[in-house]
Design a protein around this motif. Structure first.
Motif, PDB file in Angstrom:
ATOM      1  N   ASP A 176       0.838  -1.199   0.000  1.00 54.46           N
ATOM      2  CA  ASP A 176       0.000   0.000   0.000  1.00 54.46           C
ATOM      3  C   ASP A 176       0.873   1.249   0.000  1.00 54.46           C
ATOM      4  OD1 ASP A 176      -2.432   1.291  -0.109  1.00 54.46           O
ATOM      5  OD2 ASP A 176      -2.768   1.277   2.061  1.00 54.46           O
ATOM      6  N   LEU A 177       0.280   2.361  -0.457  1.00 54.58           N
ATOM      7  CA  LEU A 177       0.940   3.659  -0.507  1.00 54.58           C
ATOM      8  C   LEU A 177      -0.032   4.726  -0.022  1.00 54.58           C
ATOM      9  CD1 LEU A 177       2.380   3.366  -4.151  1.00 54.58           C
ATOM     10  CD2 LEU A 177       3.713   3.073  -2.044  1.00 54.58           C
ATOM     11  N   VAL A 178       0.490   5.711   0.709  1.00 59.19           N
ATOM     12  CA  VAL A 178      -0.341   6.836   1.134  1.00 59.19           C
ATOM     13  C   VAL A 178       0.551   8.061   1.275  1.00 59.19           C
ATOM     14  CG1 VAL A 178      -0.094   6.402   3.625  1.00 59.19           C
ATOM     15  CG2 VAL A 178      -2.128   7.580   2.766  1.00 59.19           C
ATOM     16  N   ILE A 179      -0.007   9.248   1.020  1.00 50.62           N
ATOM     17  CA  ILE A 179       0.748  10.499   1.130  1.00 50.62           C
ATOM     18  C   ILE A 179       0.475  11.139   2.487  1.00 50.62           C
ATOM     19  CG2 ILE A 179       0.999  12.848   0.209  1.00 50.62           C
ATOM     20  CD1 ILE A 179       0.349  11.683  -2.551  1.00 50.62           C
ATOM     21  N   ASP A 180       1.544  11.569   3.141  1.00 57.97           N
ATOM     22  CA  ASP A 180       1.437  12.317   4.393  1.00 57.97           C
ATOM     23  C   ASP A 180       1.244  13.787   4.034  1.00 57.97           C
ATOM     24  OD1 ASP A 180       1.669  13.575   6.813  1.00 57.97           O
ATOM     25  OD2 ASP A 180       3.507  12.556   7.433  1.00 57.97           O
ATOM     26  N   LEU A 181      -0.001  14.237   4.023  1.00 55.77           N
ATOM     27  CA  LEU A 181      -0.309  15.596   3.587  1.00 55.77           C
ATOM     28  C   LEU A 181       0.276  16.642   4.535  1.00 55.77           C
ATOM     29  CD1 LEU A 181      -4.026  15.136   2.458  1.00 55.77           C
ATOM     30  CD2 LEU A 181      -1.982  15.261   1.021  1.00 55.77           C
ATOM     31  N   GLU A 182       0.403  16.317   5.805  1.00 57.44           N
ATOM     32  CA  GLU A 182       0.937  17.269   6.774  1.00 57.44           C
ATOM     33  C   GLU A 182       2.394  17.592   6.496  1.00 57.44           C
ATOM     34  OE1 GLU A 182       1.490  19.856   9.844  1.00 57.44           O
ATOM     35  OE2 GLU A 182      -0.364  19.146   8.914  1.00 57.44           O
ATOM     36  N   GLU A 183       3.165  16.600   6.018  1.00 58.49           N
ATOM     37  CA  GLU A 183       4.590  16.800   5.757  1.00 58.49           C
ATOM     38  C   GLU A 183       4.875  17.196   4.311  1.00 58.49           C
ATOM     39  OE1 GLU A 183       7.140  16.685   7.931  1.00 58.49           O
ATOM     40  OE2 GLU A 183       5.710  16.399   9.564  1.00 58.49           O
ATOM     41  N   SER A 184       3.850  17.243   3.476  1.00 58.46           N
ATOM     42  CA  SER A 184       4.030  17.544   2.053  1.00 58.46           C
ATOM     43  C   SER A 184       3.722  19.003   1.768  1.00 58.46           C
ATOM     44  CB  SER A 184       3.117  16.647   1.213  1.00 58.46           C
ATOM     45  OG  SER A 184       3.368  15.281   1.446  1.00 58.46           O
TER      46      SER A 184
END
Length: 398
Positions: A176-184
């Protein structure tokens, strides 16, 4: 000469025969208001344009849009002849559907017309996960494969911008893959990956460079007590799903693992486990609301956990094969589950609905059969005819 595919015509152990008989008996249940399809469902994601719809990846080699409310399943994206394992929506305006496939390619379709678009070729084994993002104004596709590689693609040109592998070369098949929006931010993203090994990895990706993140963990007041860490290790074996839940800087990482647990890894505590839910068998999927943590997996059950107490609140049973995905719908008031059994089922998450479901489940366990109130039979005559008949009866008595 024809050959039978009926499992009853082949040698089976007592255990496998028992499992087959149980699933056969359970397959006709209507729990969760099932939408029945003809192939195994391997992944599900929300439809970003509809609160009532989801997209599913099927073993029959297609992506399908399912409207939970109307039960419409006619929008299908076809092309592959091998199972499609994953699905994403992206590109300019969300105009493209992407599907990771067993044939090692990522297929794409125009979301409106359904026509087949570009194919992204570069993996040397099954594609297991796909997601879309935007960096510096460019629309990108990110894929993870059973070849232990993460590839970053330019959606418009099909060019491979980056190919990522673990620093120690110990990463197994991607799950699985997910983006950490807080760190992006607009110019780079932080990507989280999970795989068939127990390690969770973090990656920093921009258009020009991509690398694995190595954290410095301060374990004491002195600098000498700091340690370097290139992975997050909170599970014992494969991690099937990762997702973020929470508000902005308070968003935590949630995980589902083959070790039988789902966990909340706290951002504030350097990704150490803060909440642990012992589902009891391989956990394939997890979703979270402010009140509930919902888990599902190989044991076929959808389990609802009370986050304030950490205790199991209710078990929704209806699937008769492994559950492979969960999607929240209706602003978190319901959860949709998909399964290898080819069904899409919807379960309520509001307290009143859950309490009623608990009562009904207890009655089923106890063997209580509720009697339905007999509905009054409709008369054969209309009201006007009844009135005319009454007048005739009255006149006949005079």
């Amino acid at each position: 000469m024809s050959r039978s595919t009926d499992p009853g015509h082949f040698f089976q152990t007592d255990a496998s025969e028992s499992t087959r008989a149980r699933r056969s008996a359970k397959s006709g249940n209507k729990h969760g208001n099932p939408i029945v399809l003809q192939s195994k469902i391997l992944r599900a994601i929300p439809d970003p344009f509809s609160e009532t719809s989801i997209y599913i990846a099927e073993s029959a080699g297609c992506i399908r849009r399912v409207d939970i409310q109307t039960k419409d399943t006619k929008t299908v994206y076809r092309g592959p002849t091998a199972p499609v394992t994953s699905v994403a929506v992206g590109g300019h305006g969300g105009s493209t559907i992407f599907g990771g496939c067993w044939d090692k390619n990522i297929w794409s379709w125009d979301r409106e017309s359904g026509s087949v678009g570009r194919k992204y070729k570069g993996h040397s084994d099954f594609v297991k996960a796909v997601l879309c993002c935007e960096i510096s104004g460019k629309h990108l596709l990110i894929s993870g494969g059973a070849d232990s590689k993460i590839i970053v693609w330019d959606i418009e040109t099909c060019d491979r911008l980056h190919t990522l592998r673990d620093n120690s070369d110990n990463m197994m098949a991607l799950q699985d893959l997910v983006i950490d929006l807080e760190e992006s931010n607009d110019n780079e993203i932080v990507l989280i990956s999970s795989s068939s090994d127990p390690h969770i990895r973090r990656w920093r990706i921009s258009l020009s460079i991509a690398s694995q993140i190595i954290d410095t963990i301060d374990e004491g007041a002195e600098a000498q007590s700091r340690t370097m860490r290139d992975t997050i290790l909170e599970h014992e074996t494969s991690v099937y799903q990762v997702l973020f839940s929470g508000e902005d800087e308070n968003s935590d990482l949630w995980t589902a693992s083959a070790d039988g647990t789902a966990k909340c890894l706290s951002r504030a505590r350097n990704w150490s486990a803060e909440e642990i839910y012992a589902h009891g068998d391989y956990v394939r999927a997890i979703v979270v609301t402010s009140d509930w943590a919902i888990t599902a997996g190989r044991d076929e059950d959808v389990k609802i956990w009370n986050r304030s107490t950490g205790k199991l609140w209710h078990i929704y049973d209806g699937h008769y094969e492994e559950v492979t995905g969960l999607v929240l719908r209706n602003s978190g008031k319901s959860v949709v589950s998909v399964s290898i059994d080819g069904t899409v089922r919807t379960w309520g998450l509001e307290k009143a609905v859950l309490n009623k479901a608990i009562e009904e489940r207890m009655d089923r366990i106890k063997g209580v059969v509720k009697e339905e109130k007999a509905k009054p039979k409709k008369g054969l005559l209309t009201a006007e005819e009844e009135a005319e008949l009454a007048e005739l009866m009255d006149s006949g008595e005079e």
